[in-house]
Design an enzyme around this catalytic site. Sequence first.
Site, short mmCIF file in Angstrom:
data_model
loop_
_atom_site.label_atom_id
_atom_site.label_comp_id
_atom_site.label_asym_id
_atom_site.label_seq_id
_atom_site.Cartn_x
_atom_site.Cartn_y
_atom_site.Cartn_z
N LYS A 36 0.84 -1.20 0.00
CA LYS A 36 0.00 0.00 0.00
C LYS A 36 0.88 1.25 0.00
O LYS A 36 2.08 1.18 0.29
CB LYS A 36 -0.91 -0.01 1.24
CG LYS A 36 -0.15 0.07 2.56
CD LYS A 36 -1.08 -0.12 3.76
CE LYS A 36 -0.33 -0.05 5.08
NZ LYS A 36 -1.20 -0.39 6.22
N ARG A 128 -10.81 0.90 14.82
CA ARG A 128 -10.74 1.60 13.53
C ARG A 128 -11.76 0.90 12.61
O ARG A 128 -12.91 0.81 12.96
CB ARG A 128 -9.32 1.52 12.95
CG ARG A 128 -8.26 2.07 13.90
CD ARG A 128 -6.96 2.34 13.21
NE ARG A 128 -6.52 1.25 12.34
CZ ARG A 128 -5.34 1.16 11.79
NH1 ARG A 128 -4.42 2.10 12.01
NH2 ARG A 128 -5.01 0.15 11.02
N TYR A 258 17.46 29.50 8.61
CA TYR A 258 16.41 30.33 9.21
C TYR A 258 16.51 30.37 10.73
O TYR A 258 16.65 29.34 11.38
CB TYR A 258 15.03 29.79 8.83
CG TYR A 258 14.71 29.91 7.37
CD1 TYR A 258 14.80 31.14 6.72
CD2 TYR A 258 14.29 28.80 6.65
CE1 TYR A 258 14.48 31.25 5.37
CE2 TYR A 258 13.96 28.90 5.31
CZ TYR A 258 14.06 30.13 4.67
OH TYR A 258 13.75 30.23 3.34
N MET A 306 12.61 24.21 2.98
CA MET A 306 11.75 23.49 2.04
C MET A 306 12.55 22.70 1.01
O MET A 306 12.18 21.58 0.64
CB MET A 306 10.82 24.49 1.32
CG MET A 306 9.76 23.81 0.48
SD MET A 306 8.75 24.97 -0.43
CE MET A 306 7.88 25.81 0.88
C1 LIG Z 1 -0.42 -1.47 6.87
C2 LIG Z 1 -1.03 -2.74 7.31
C3 LIG Z 1 -0.24 -3.88 7.51
C4 LIG Z 1 1.26 -3.86 7.44
O1 LIG Z 1 1.78 -3.33 8.63
P1 LIG Z 1 3.35 -3.31 8.92
O2 LIG Z 1 3.45 -2.88 10.33
O3 LIG Z 1 3.93 -2.33 7.97
O4 LIG Z 1 3.85 -4.68 8.68
C5 LIG Z 1 -0.87 -5.07 7.80
N1 LIG Z 1 -2.22 -5.13 7.92
C6 LIG Z 1 -3.01 -4.05 7.77
C7 LIG Z 1 -4.49 -4.20 7.92
C8 LIG Z 1 -2.45 -2.81 7.48
O5 LIG Z 1 -3.25 -1.74 7.35
#
Ligand SMILES: *Cc1c(COP(=O)(O)O)cnc(C)c1O
Length: 364
Positions: A36, A128, A258, A306
């Site tokens: 992802k 969540r 800065y 930046m």
């Molecule tokens: C992002 C995610 C993972 C992977 O998590 P890591 O800590 O990067 O291994 C696994 N399961 C779900 C549902 C996630 O959202």
Amino acid sequence: MTAPRREARIRLDALAANVETLRRTVAPAQLMTVVKADAYGHGAVPVARAAVDAGADWLGVADLGEALALREAGIRAPLLAWLHTADPDFRGAVDAGVDVGVSTRAQLEAAAAAGASVHLKLDTGLSRNGIAPGEQPELFARAAELERAGRLRVCGLMSHLSGASPDDDETQRAAFANAVAAARAAGLDPELRHLAASLAALTMPDARFDLVRVGIASYGLAPDPAVDPAGLGLRPVMELVTEVAAVRRVPEGTGVSYGYRHRTAGETTLALVPLGYADGIPRHASGRAEVAIGGLRHPQVGRIAMDQFVVDVGDAEVRVGDEVVVWGDPSTGAPGADDWAHAADTIGYEIVTRVGPRVARVAV
Ligand SMILES: *Cc1c(COP(=O)(O)O)cnc(C)c1O
């Protein structure tokens, strides 16, 4: 006039080696490599391809846009997406052979309407997405009914851990095991039960079940400060490099960047690095991080801006055009993304996913 070279070198050999190491570590559980967020900023398509070639059984992404982009790139491996709108249309997922994680009754009905392959996502304590504990009995019964009617297939049950503490994770693991038993009693027979992400996959063998979903450890970074990826044979995949844009010899007491948050303690050489917070260098790490130039570490000084920051190289012989490794593989002497995370009071996940669009991803 040309722009300075700014590259996130992606070591696909390290990624492949990490996937192989993880696969051995979690066997006999299967391995899902999580790609992802553009493979945590590493480039989803090349990373997904390399992971599958190295033996990843599954790929995981958050949403269907990410999943369909992988399919369009010709990636055929089993693929799961688990974050959807309240009222999704899963026909595209079914056409592309993408499994969907389902967190609500409405999503379950959408999955039935499309004939999807489903992983029921259970909330075992993270608050969540995921089916709330009180709704699980009804959802299991409805899913079993839809499956008997041939309208969908429930091939997985999944949940996600908080990582709050080993005790909290054990409480969630037990809740997950109970939910699996309840789902079976309701007539479901999911072949894949999966709970663990990187931290539990590496540290909690009981949590591996049939499949683990590993993101950050695939990229050679720590899921938790208590885990040392190098000690587990995992190597960082991203190396962020650029070139020294300017060098200046300055006297003692010279204000830098800065707000003059830094003044030189003596005569020294300052090197200008053409990366800033627009490129993902965390401003919060100003004055607390290091980079490697010519194999030597030097402190970053003054405010990160930046587009640029300053490094105090002392009396080292540093020239315009020299390569700067901002983060990479600590075994080469460079700082790691985890070191920058520590300097910025954040996690390696945030460091690698925030590298900006001026930085070219270069697979090596
Ligand atoms: C992002 C995610 C993972 C992977 O998590 P890591 O800590 O990067 O291994 C696994 N399961 C779900 C549902 C996630 O959202």
